[in-house]
Design an enzyme around this catalytic site. Structure first.
Site, short mmCIF file in Angstrom:
data_model
loop_
_atom_site.label_atom_id
_atom_site.label_comp_id
_atom_site.label_asym_id
_atom_site.label_seq_id
_atom_site.Cartn_x
_atom_site.Cartn_y
_atom_site.Cartn_z
N HIS A 1 0.85 -1.19 0.00
CA HIS A 1 0.00 0.00 0.00
C HIS A 1 0.89 1.25 0.00
O HIS A 1 1.99 1.25 0.57
CB HIS A 1 -0.92 0.00 1.22
CG HIS A 1 -1.89 1.15 1.19
ND1 HIS A 1 -1.59 2.38 1.72
CD2 HIS A 1 -3.13 1.24 0.66
CE1 HIS A 1 -2.62 3.19 1.50
NE2 HIS A 1 -3.57 2.53 0.87
N GLU B 1 -3.13 2.22 -7.57
CA GLU B 1 -3.45 3.37 -6.74
C GLU B 1 -2.34 4.41 -6.90
O GLU B 1 -1.28 4.29 -6.26
CB GLU B 1 -3.55 2.96 -5.27
CG GLU B 1 -4.64 1.94 -5.00
CD GLU B 1 -5.10 1.99 -3.55
OE1 GLU B 1 -6.30 2.24 -3.35
OE2 GLU B 1 -4.29 1.81 -2.64
P1 PGA Z 1 -8.73 7.07 -0.43
O1 PGA Z 1 -7.69 5.92 -0.03
O2 PGA Z 1 -9.90 6.42 -1.11
O3 PGA Z 1 -9.10 7.68 0.88
O4 PGA Z 1 -8.00 8.03 -1.32
C1 PGA Z 1 -7.43 4.86 -0.90
C2 PGA Z 1 -6.42 3.95 -0.30
O5 PGA Z 1 -5.66 4.35 0.57
O6 PGA Z 1 -6.34 2.78 -0.72
#
Ligand code: PGA
Length: 262
Positions: A97, A169
């Protein structure tokens, strides 16, 4: 050909007590309605994990852990191992992550070891990839995700591939300082991800689920799920309450279904 599954889940980061995670799952179970064709998951803090999979599995919800150590056991004070997670009935482990990479200096090399161990231990692995703001400014999205994928998945055997999920992400779009990515940028990087997976594994990687995450909310979720090569969403803030989770899920899932039926 059967319709591919839609994946939807949240990582509640450092925000829930054990009791709150339990209540979150109970609320989902009471209020979600039909989820046929969708696979839901919740990734709460470690301290919420005991007993939670048993409750969540009553309705097929997967429970994940937010991290694990790269060794199966040892003198690593404060760490949690893959066998400890599987002993609790945990389904998956989140690896790489953005917050782990950025704030805790997690490297691709460590993720390679963690990915292999997680799979060997019987966990599914949800591997996050994504570029920093600086990498984006220098147009290094393709190189960044390819490197992250190729290193972390280097030791993954073809037969274990069905236990891997990828979440794209972009690091600059995550959390309260992040902002939503343009659809065209996401589409482009998703294509780079699919290409890197194909280079590593060939056509079997076509079935590998790729989720999108980063500032996903009720207003933009249905747009992201229409993109080519996407199989679901990984949501933070907007799904931090059960009510928020349900709202984003329902909007995204109906958008995904209607797009795939036309
Ligand atoms: P967010 O976080 O939707 O608050 O931007 C996504 C994540 O950390 O996976």
């Amino acid at each position: 050909m059967p319709m591919p599954r839609f994946f939807f889940g949240t990582n509640t980061k450092m925000f829930q007590t054990h009791e709150e995670s339990l209540q979150f799952v109970r609320d989902l179970q009471c209020e979600l309605g039909r989820t046929d064709g969708a696979q839901l998951f919740l990734i709460p803090p470690y301290t919420s994990l005991a007993g939670l999979p048993d409750v969540a599995h009553e309705t097929g919800i997967w429970i994940g852990a937010q991290n694990m150590h790269e060794a199966p056991m040892g003198e690593y004070t404060g760490e949690i191992s893959a066998p400890m997670l599987t002993a609790l009935g945990v389904d998956l482990v989140l690896l790489g992550h953005a917050e782990r990479r950025q704030l805790f200096s997690e490297t691709d090399a460590a993720l390679r070891r963690k990915t292999a161990l997680g799979l060997r231990s019987g966990l599914k692995v949800l591997l996050c990839v994504g570029e920093t703001n600086e990498e984006k400014e220098c147009h290094l999205e393709a190189e960044t995700v390819a490197r992250q994928l190729k290193v972390a998945l280097h030791d993954v055997r073809q037969e274990d591939l069905s236990q891997v999920l990828i979440a794209y992400e972009p690091i600059w779009s995550i959390g309260e300082h992040g902002h939503a990515a343009a659809l065209s940028d996401v589409a482009q990087t998703l294509a780079h991800i699919r290409h890197a997976l194909f280079e590593r594994f060939g056509t079997v990687a076509d079935d590998l689920p790729v989720l999108y995450g980063g500032s996903v909310d009720p207003d933009n979720c249905a747009e992201y799920v229409r993109l080519e090569g996407i199989n679901g969403l990984f949501v933070g803030r907007a799904a931090r309450t059960a009510r928020g989770f349900i709202e984003v899920f329902q909007r995204a899932f109906s958008g995904w279904l209607s797009h795939r039926m036309h």
